[in-house]
Design a protein around this motif. Structure first.
Motif, PDB file in Angstrom:
ATOM      1  N   SER A 108      32.304  39.646  50.220  1.00  9.68           N
ATOM      2  CA  SER A 108      32.815  40.407  51.366  1.00  9.68           C
ATOM      3  C   SER A 108      33.424  41.742  50.934  1.00  9.68           C
ATOM      4  O   SER A 108      33.605  42.630  51.756  1.00  9.68           O
ATOM      5  CB  SER A 108      33.845  39.573  52.137  1.00  9.68           C
ATOM      6  OG  SER A 108      35.055  39.484  51.403  1.00  9.68           O
ATOM      7  N   VAL A 109      33.750  41.884  49.651  1.00 14.11           N
ATOM      8  CA  VAL A 109      34.235  43.179  49.151  1.00 14.11           C
ATOM      9  C   VAL A 109      33.294  43.742  48.078  1.00 14.11           C
ATOM     10  O   VAL A 109      33.720  44.456  47.167  1.00 14.11           O
ATOM     11  CB  VAL A 109      35.683  43.092  48.592  1.00 14.11           C
ATOM     12  CG1 VAL A 109      36.672  42.855  49.723  1.00 14.11           C
ATOM     13  CG2 VAL A 109      35.801  42.023  47.512  1.00 14.11           C
ATOM     14  N   GLU A 110      32.014  43.389  48.200  1.00 10.80           N
ATOM     15  CA  GLU A 110      30.992  43.927  47.297  1.00 10.80           C
ATOM     16  C   GLU A 110      31.252  43.541  45.845  1.00 10.80           C
ATOM     17  O   GLU A 110      31.159  44.365  44.933  1.00 10.80           O
ATOM     18  CB  GLU A 110      30.896  45.456  47.445  1.00 10.80           C
ATOM     19  CG  GLU A 110      30.647  45.893  48.883  1.00 10.80           C
ATOM     20  CD  GLU A 110      30.526  47.392  49.048  1.00 10.80           C
ATOM     21  OE1 GLU A 110      30.671  48.128  48.067  1.00 10.80           O
ATOM     22  OE2 GLU A 110      30.271  47.823  50.193  1.00 10.80           O
ATOM     23  N   MET A 111      31.599  42.261  45.654  1.00  9.81           N
ATOM     24  CA  MET A 111      31.777  41.788  44.278  1.00  9.81           C
ATOM     25  C   MET A 111      30.992  40.506  44.081  1.00  9.81           C
ATOM     26  O   MET A 111      30.552  39.857  45.027  1.00  9.81           O
ATOM     27  CB  MET A 111      33.253  41.538  43.973  1.00  9.81           C
ATOM     28  CG  MET A 111      34.079  42.794  43.946  1.00  9.81           C
ATOM     29  SD  MET A 111      35.770  42.448  43.413  1.00  9.81           S
ATOM     30  CE  MET A 111      35.562  42.383  41.636  1.00  9.81           C
ATOM     31  N   HIS A 112      30.854  40.112  42.820  1.00  8.53           N
ATOM     32  CA  HIS A 112      30.097  38.905  42.493  1.00  8.53           C
ATOM     33  C   HIS A 112      30.483  38.440  41.091  1.00  8.53           C
ATOM     34  O   HIS A 112      31.300  39.088  40.420  1.00  8.53           O
ATOM     35  CB  HIS A 112      28.598  39.193  42.569  1.00  8.53           C
ATOM     36  CG  HIS A 112      28.154  40.318  41.671  1.00  8.53           C
ATOM     37  ND1 HIS A 112      28.105  40.212  40.303  1.00  8.53           N
ATOM     38  CD2 HIS A 112      27.768  41.599  41.949  1.00  8.53           C
ATOM     39  CE1 HIS A 112      27.684  41.340  39.778  1.00  8.53           C
ATOM     40  NE2 HIS A 112      27.488  42.212  40.761  1.00  8.53           N
ATOM     41  N   ALA A 113      29.873  37.340  40.668  1.00 12.77           N
ATOM     42  CA  ALA A 113      30.110  36.852  39.306  1.00 12.77           C
ATOM     43  C   ALA A 113      28.781  36.762  38.564  1.00 12.77           C
ATOM     44  O   ALA A 113      28.651  36.036  37.588  1.00 12.77           O
ATOM     45  CB  ALA A 113      30.805  35.494  39.354  1.00 12.77           C
ATOM     46  N   ILE A 114      27.808  37.522  39.041  1.00  4.42           N
ATOM     47  CA  ILE A 114      26.449  37.401  38.502  1.00  4.42           C
ATOM     48  C   ILE A 114      26.396  37.897  37.058  1.00  4.42           C
ATOM     49  O   ILE A 114      26.880  38.983  36.738  1.00  4.42           O
ATOM     50  CB  ILE A 114      25.451  38.209  39.360  1.00  4.42           C
ATOM     51  CG1 ILE A 114      25.497  37.728  40.806  1.00  4.42           C
ATOM     52  CG2 ILE A 114      24.027  38.066  38.804  1.00  4.42           C
ATOM     53  CD1 ILE A 114      24.698  38.608  41.768  1.00  4.42           C
ATOM     54  N   GLN A 115      25.807  37.062  36.209  1.00  4.07           N
ATOM     55  CA  GLN A 115      25.513  37.428  34.829  1.00  4.07           C
ATOM     56  C   GLN A 115      26.758  37.828  34.032  1.00  4.07           C
ATOM     57  O   GLN A 115      26.721  38.722  33.196  1.00  4.07           O
ATOM     58  CB  GLN A 115      24.411  38.508  34.805  1.00  4.07           C
ATOM     59  CG  GLN A 115      23.061  37.883  35.169  1.00  4.07           C
ATOM     60  CD  GLN A 115      21.967  38.870  35.532  1.00  4.07           C
ATOM     61  OE1 GLN A 115      21.205  38.640  36.456  1.00  4.07           O
ATOM     62  NE2 GLN A 115      21.868  39.962  34.798  1.00  4.07           N
ATOM     63  N   THR A 116      27.870  37.150  34.336  1.00  5.05           N
ATOM     64  CA  THR A 116      29.039  37.316  33.470  1.00  5.05           C
ATOM     65  C   THR A 116      29.005  36.281  32.357  1.00  5.05           C
ATOM     66  O   THR A 116      29.923  36.210  31.538  1.00  5.05           O
ATOM     67  CB  THR A 116      30.351  37.166  34.257  1.00  5.05           C
ATOM     68  OG1 THR A 116      30.308  35.927  34.971  1.00  5.05           O
ATOM     69  CG2 THR A 116      30.533  38.300  35.249  1.00  5.05           C
ATOM     70  N   SER A 117      27.966  35.463  32.358  1.00  6.44           N
ATOM     71  CA  SER A 117      27.812  34.468  31.307  1.00  6.44           C
ATOM     72  C   SER A 117      26.335  34.114  31.232  1.00  6.44           C
ATOM     73  O   SER A 117      25.532  34.617  31.999  1.00  6.44           O
ATOM     74  CB  SER A 117      28.666  33.251  31.646  1.00  6.44           C
ATOM     75  OG  SER A 117      28.462  32.266  30.661  1.00  6.44           O
ATOM     76  N   GLY A 118      25.979  33.232  30.311  1.00  6.40           N
ATOM     77  CA  GLY A 118      24.596  32.787  30.193  1.00  6.40           C
ATOM     78  C   GLY A 118      23.767  33.684  29.283  1.00  6.40           C
ATOM     79  O   GLY A 118      24.208  34.749  28.842  1.00  6.40           O
ATOM     80  N   ASN A 119      22.538  33.223  29.011  1.00  8.37           N
ATOM     81  CA  ASN A 119      21.658  33.940  28.085  1.00  8.37           C
ATOM     82  C   ASN A 119      20.832  34.988  28.828  1.00  8.37           C
ATOM     83  O   ASN A 119      19.609  34.933  28.887  1.00  8.37           O
ATOM     84  CB  ASN A 119      20.749  32.952  27.355  1.00  8.37           C
ATOM     85  CG  ASN A 119      21.558  32.046  26.452  1.00  8.37           C
ATOM     86  OD1 ASN A 119      22.669  32.394  26.032  1.00  8.37           O
ATOM     87  ND2 ASN A 119      21.019  30.896  26.139  1.00  8.37           N
ATOM     88  N   CYS A 120      21.564  35.926  29.404  1.00  8.01           N
ATOM     89  CA  CYS A 120      20.923  36.964  30.207  1.00  8.01           C
ATOM     90  C   CYS A 120      21.619  38.288  29.891  1.00  8.01           C
ATOM     91  O   CYS A 120      22.507  38.345  29.054  1.00  8.01           O
ATOM     92  CB  CYS A 120      21.073  36.608  31.684  1.00  8.01           C
ATOM     93  SG  CYS A 120      22.756  36.208  32.141  1.00  8.01           S
ATOM     94  N   ILE A 121      21.198  39.340  30.578  1.00  8.02           N
ATOM     95  CA  ILE A 121      21.846  40.643  30.383  1.00  8.02           C
ATOM     96  C   ILE A 121      23.181  40.596  31.114  1.00  8.02           C
ATOM     97  O   ILE A 121      23.234  40.449  32.329  1.00  8.02           O
ATOM     98  CB  ILE A 121      20.965  41.787  30.922  1.00  8.02           C
ATOM     99  CG1 ILE A 121      19.599  41.759  30.232  1.00  8.02           C
ATOM    100  CG2 ILE A 121      21.667  43.135  30.721  1.00  8.02           C
ATOM    101  CD1 ILE A 121      18.563  42.663  30.873  1.00  8.02           C
ATOM    102  N   ARG A 122      24.249  40.711  30.360  1.00  3.06           N
ATOM    103  CA  ARG A 122      25.586  40.542  30.932  1.00  3.06           C
ATOM    104  C   ARG A 122      26.056  41.798  31.659  1.00  3.06           C
ATOM    105  O   ARG A 122      25.486  42.875  31.498  1.00  3.06           O
ATOM    106  CB  ARG A 122      26.569  40.208  29.803  1.00  3.06           C
ATOM    107  CG  ARG A 122      26.251  38.922  29.047  1.00  3.06           C
ATOM    108  CD  ARG A 122      26.533  37.702  29.880  1.00  3.06           C
ATOM    109  NE  ARG A 122      26.429  36.476  29.095  1.00  3.06           N
ATOM    110  CZ  ARG A 122      27.427  35.936  28.399  1.00  3.06           C
ATOM    111  NH1 ARG A 122      28.598  36.516  28.350  1.00  3.06           N
ATOM    112  NH2 ARG A 122      27.243  34.813  27.738  1.00  3.06           N
TER     113      ARG A 122
END
Lengths: 548, 164
Positions: free
Chosen positions: A110-124
């Motif tokens: 709702s405020v244009e934020m997320h937790a996407i790709q802050t972890s895991g074997n991906c582009i952080r």
């Protein structure tokens, strides 16, 4: 600051719905824990020692005031009233319940934020110079680039199941690197090319962890429009050839080292020549669209000179240590220390977040930065409002005047939270901060970066601390190894290991002796790092082990 | 519509070719070529026009090499036959597989009790948009965000006599 358009918003909302579905499937057994794990990690959700931990992305360390207020809301509603700024400029919550996480992500969306790709074997989540757009020493504001990289890397279909995590950092100020670009899988510096045009210096294969390596030049000058295809080529080489047989050898630094930088560069160039650049390239118009969001704010010109002499001493000290030169005359960059010796480095309460958000609204165009040194920044403050900012910080107990001094310690969560840790790190940071609590002494010591990791994974960046501390464990007893002479800047260097480990008590005394020795032998205004480079390790080793 | 259960449960068709037997298949049409995900594609390039289908092995769903292999086969080497991601994928990766150039995924029948056909289909519907323009596909994230922005910007430029 960047604002989502309808497409960004649709994407992040779809991601929230997808994760809600994944949690449901996990809870009813359709997803096994093994299958759920990488999916939750890619949404920033870890399972730690005591509970889940949600790592919220703060893209390139930039927040609007309402976003920081939302983080405060999450801290109050779903956590224990505080959050933690990480060494990758994100914010972690240590106590959420799995079932609440989809709601937390919806609140963030709702405020244009997320937790996407802050972890895991991906582009952080991409990190950035916290002074971006305000520093006098930058060639160009790196945030439009960082935002472009955020979009390029979001759920990249080809690069979401890499051999290992992949961290990118960018800086627009190659002469004063505040983003540690040489300690990242890929570091990007804004540079000028042969005919003065602005482009990128691409550095590859840096990283800390078990095998600290300083990154090397992959491409000295990459024109702006070629950047995304060139990164795609680099990622493809890594995705295909990075080691998957041993997770400790799976980072790109090992591939680069085992292949050799020449051969690695050849592979990337071959891939780059063969790929269809239009698959991933972004037009000049789109880059301009993104850049427009980061135009300088409307600076005032009626700023009165600040009469420091008439101000209280505590304020003057704070100005001296925490306030940095701004590119715009009359303005200043304010660093807010999150290094209260009583708290864990980087911790901030919900109440303090709201106080900082209010100060940002009143005095810094509603914008806040987080830093890899686990502090915060108000990037554009009128010099004649510095006192008002300081008063606000004092009221919020955020006035510690220790930026870049010995009390400004970087520290991982260690045994107090982390399942990987082998030793405690937060109490060590607190004891050192306590030992050097006297401000005059900190000031006299000058620039000193102590960095503490609670295990060899090096989240506390100990390899590049002027004094690095690594917590280990043997037969149930914690001990600490010390490295000296590390450097996280454009002159990056991995610190030298001193010798055998020390108990916590020996460590604190030993560090004090190192500092005292430095004060005895330094010449002029030498920083500890300069003295160390001039004299070498011996004298400091001797001081460290003098009691042992 | 991508199929999930491509081949009968007996698995391999009569003239399927495993990599070990590839050299013996000179001048034959190849119904199915099975590739490990670390295959050196240069070994197979001459034969590609004779290949009707390629099955790329996914030994674990966390091993993403197959995605790059698919991309290379489609975009660098112009392979136009059937391309199947074969192995341990999960529904949440279905869109990625199609976006990288696979036509379909083949999973073990036993896995399909937990991951039903509906779950695979639902996973495809999770996203309509993608930030990677060359990876937009009809069945899955069909809209390239960057292209959509361009279209929207162009639409704003046209003079509409009815807009204020």
């Amino acid at each position: 600051m960047y604002r989502y358009d309808e497409f960004d918003a649709e994407f992040v909302n779809a991601r929230v719905a997808q994760f809600r579905d994944q949690v449901e499937r996990r809870l009813d057994g359709r997803l096994s824990e093994a299958e759920f794990r990488p999916l939750r990690l890619m949404n920033g959700l870890y399972l730690q020692l005591h509970a889940y931990m949600l790592r919220v992305a703060v893209p390139y360390g930039t927040l609007r005031s309402e976003q920081l207020r939302m983080l405060a809301h999450l801290a109050d509603k779903y956590d224990k009233g505080y959050g933690h700024v990480t060494t990758r400029q994100n914010m972690q919550f240590n106590w959420p319940v799995l079932g609440d996480v989809p709601d937390m992500l919806a609140d963030l969306a709702s405020v244009e934020m997320h937790a996407i790709q802050t972890s895991g074997n991906c582009i952080r989540n991409v990190t950035c110079d916290p002074y971006a757009g305000a520093a006098a020493d930058e060639i160009e504001d790196p945030r439009p680039l960082a935002e472009l990289l955020r979009q390029w890397s979001m759920l990249h279909p080809e690069f979401s199941f890499l051999p290992r995590k992949f961290k990118i950092a960018v800086t627009g100020a190659p002469t004063h690197d505040r983003a540690m670009v040489r300690a990242h899988d890929i570091g990007i510096e804004v540079v000028r090319g042969p005919s003065g045009e602005v482009g990128y210096h691409i550095i590859v294969g840096g990283g800390l962890g078990r095998t600290p390596i300083i990154g090397e030049t992959l491409r000295a000058f990459c024109p702006k429009d070629e950047l995304l295809p060139y990164l795609d080529a680099t990622m493809r080489v890594y995705n295909r050839f990075g080691r998957r047989d041993n997770k400790y050898k799976a980072r790109i630094k090992i591939l680069v080292r085992e292949t050799g930088i020449e051969e690695f560069r050849f592979l990337v160039d071959e891939e780059f020549k063969a790929l269809d650049a239009s698959d991933i390239m972004v037009s000049q118009a789109e880059r301009d669209r993104i850049a427009a969001y980061f135009a300088p704010p409307e600076y005032a010109s009626d700023i009165k000179a600040l009469d420091l002499e008439a101000q209280p001493e505590a304020f003057r000290k704070w100005v001296e240590t925490n306030v940095h030169t701004h590119v715009q005359p009359g303005y200043a960059i304010v660093n807010i220390s999150l290094k209260d010796p009583e708290r864990a480095p980087g911790d901030i309460t919900a109440e303090q977040m709201r106080a900082v958000a209010d100060l940002a609204d009143k005095h810094s165009f509603g914008e806040i930065r987080t830093t890899h040194q686990q502090n915060m920044v108000l990037a554009h403050v009128r010099q004649d409002e510095l006192r008002a900012v300081w008063d606000g910080l004092v009221a919020a107990q955020l006035e510690d005047a220790n930026i870049n001094l010995i009390g400004d310690i970087i520290c991982c969560p260690g045994m107090d939270f982390c399942a990987l840790a082998t030793a405690r790190s937060i109490p060590v940071a607190q004891k050192i901060a306590e030992r050097f609590n006297d401000h005059a002494r900190q000031q006299a010591i000058g620039e000193m970066q102590i960095k503490i990791s609670g295990c060899i994974n090096a989240c506390g960046h100990h390899h590049v601390g002027h004094i690095g501390i690594l917590g280990l464990e043997k037969a149930g007893v914690e001990f600490y190894q010390v490295t000296l002479g590390g450097d996280a800047t454009q002159t990056a260097r991995v610190g030298d290991r001193t010798g055998k480990g020390l108990s916590e008590a020996e460590l604190i005394d030993g560090i004090e002796r190192i500092v005292d020795r430095y004060m005895d032998v330094r010449e002029g205004n030498e920083r500890f790092l300069d003295t160390y480079q001039r004299l070498g390790a011996e004298t400091f080793k001797e001081a460290l082990y003098a009691d042992a | 519509m991508p199929m999930l259960d491509l081949i009968s449960s007996t698995g391999v068709a009569p003239n399927d070719v495993e990599p070990a037997l590839f050299d013996a298949a000179v001048n034959q049409d190849i119904d199915a070529l099975h590739l490990p995900n670390d295959a050196d594609l240069s070994d197979y390039l001459d034969a590609l026009p004779r290949v009707k289908s390629i099955f790329v092995d996914f030994p674990a769903f966390t091993d993403g090499r197959g995605f790059s292999l698919a991309r290379l086969l489609r975009h660098r080497h112009g392979y136009e036959g059937l391309l199947v991601a074969d192995g341990q994928l999960i529904p949440d990766q279905f869109a990625f597989a199609l976006q990288c150039g696979f036509d379909a995924v083949r999973v073990k029948r036993s896995e399909r009790e937990r991951h039903t056909a509906e779950a695979w289909q639902a996973a495809l519907d999770a996203f309509d948009v993608t930030y990677q323009r060359g990876y937009a596909v009809k069945a899955g994230p069909a809209t390239s965000i960057f292209d959509a922005r361009l279209t929207a910007a162009e639409a704003n430029k046209t003079t509409d006599p009815f807009s204020a």
